[in-house]
Design a protein around this motif. Structure first.
Motif, PDB file in Angstrom:
ATOM      1  N   SER A   1      -6.874   1.051   0.142  1.00 26.51           N
ATOM      2  CA  SER A   1      -5.862   0.440  -0.743  1.00 26.51           C
ATOM      3  C   SER A   1      -5.463  -0.950  -0.277  1.00 26.51           C
ATOM      4  CB  SER A   1      -4.625   1.343  -0.827  1.00 26.51           C
ATOM      5  OG  SER A   1      -4.073   1.573   0.467  1.00 26.51           O
TER       6      SER A   1
ATOM      7  N   LEU B   1      -4.192  -3.744  -2.683  1.00 23.26           N
ATOM      8  CA  LEU B   1      -2.855  -3.713  -3.262  1.00 23.26           C
ATOM      9  C   LEU B   1      -1.940  -4.771  -2.653  1.00 23.26           C
ATOM     10  CD1 LEU B   1      -2.232   0.135  -3.559  1.00 23.26           C
ATOM     11  CD2 LEU B   1      -2.742  -1.485  -5.400  1.00 23.26           C
TER      12      LEU B   1
ATOM     13  N   ARG C   1       0.839  -1.202   0.000  1.00 20.42           N
ATOM     14  CA  ARG C   1       0.000   0.000   0.000  1.00 20.42           C
ATOM     15  C   ARG C   1       0.874   1.252   0.000  1.00 20.42           C
ATOM     16  NH1 ARG C   1      -4.412  -1.695   4.737  1.00 20.42           N
ATOM     17  NH2 ARG C   1      -4.237  -3.953   4.386  1.00 20.42           N
TER      18      ARG C   1
END
Length: 244
Positions: A181, A184, A169
């Motif tokens: 996020s 990710l 992230r």
């Protein structure tokens, strides 16, 4: 005087620091649980207990920061040669005055086939880019490039067994953005596996000339078919005798 590693320890209480700490704690738990021996030492960062999952009878957190059990310098460890089975360096190299000297000490105190676990910031990541615009903790750390660290390890006969990247992230302090996020982390391993903000290395001390002694199976006497047949015939005869 507050050291850089103590500033980093305080930074671990921020949203981004907590994200890093949770990820690294999971990796250290998974890795140390299956490492056996007698003596294990962690250098610095008592706030991140890297040895909690390990089962060695003697464990110690050493260093110069507050909260350690043994005060010492990472570049001059108060342990005898070949006396430790496990040494953990959580970002120790990132904030050491002489990272290479720390690795030399690690090689000196480790038993043959002993393990060294290292975590550090990856300069070739979004986290590495962040340090170009920041002068505070933790961005002023060494951020050692992985290829450079591998060269140092090879010179000391410390062999990389396996490694893992963590924290994909972006390095943002707003918890909301970190949460958004989250995807990710799973996508990072698939699409940019070397782009994690943190690398974790599992290293073993190799000693040239050592051979693993295995049993000499040629000396094991196995019963042949004729012997097995005689034993079976005797068993059947005994069974008949009991039935009479």
């Amino acid at each position: 005087m507050t050291t850089a590693v103590e500033h980093f320890a305080a930074w671990l209480n921020t949203p981004l620091g907590q994200y890093l700490r949770d990820n690294e704690a999971g990796w250290f738990d998974r890795t140390t649980v299956d490492i056996f021996g007698y003596k294990a030492v962690q250098l610095e960062l008592p706030q991140l207990d890297c040895l909690r999952a390990n089962r060695m009878p003697w464990r110690c957190i050493a260093g110069q920061s507050g909260g350690v059990q043994l005060k010492c310098m990472a570049e001059a460890l108060p342990f005898a040669e070949q006396s430790l089975d496990l040494l953990v360096l959580p970002h120790t190299l990132d904030f050491a005055r002489d990272p290479h000297a720390v690795l030399r000490e690690a090689e000196r105190v480790m038993m043959p086939e002993g393990r060294v676990l290292i975590s550090g910031f990856n300069p070739w990541s979004l986290w590495g880019l962040r340090r170009l615009k920041a002068n505070d903790v933790p961005w002023q750390g060494h951020f050692l490039a992985l290829h450079r660290l591998k060269d140092w390890l090879a010179l000391l006969d410390l062999q990389l067994v396996r490694g893992e990247f963590l924290c994909y992230r972006p390095p943002l302090q707003r918890k909301g953005w970190l949460d958004k996020s989250r995807f990710l982390d799973s996508a990072g391993d698939k699409f940019w596996p070397a782009g994690g903000g943190i690398y974790c290395l599992d290293v073993v001390k190799r000693v040239h000339g050592m051979n693993v002694i295995e049993p000499d199976w040629s000396m094991v006497i196995l019963p042949n078919r004729s012997t097995a047949a005689v034993v079976e015939k005797m068993r059947l005869q005994a069974k008949k005798d009991r039935c009479k």
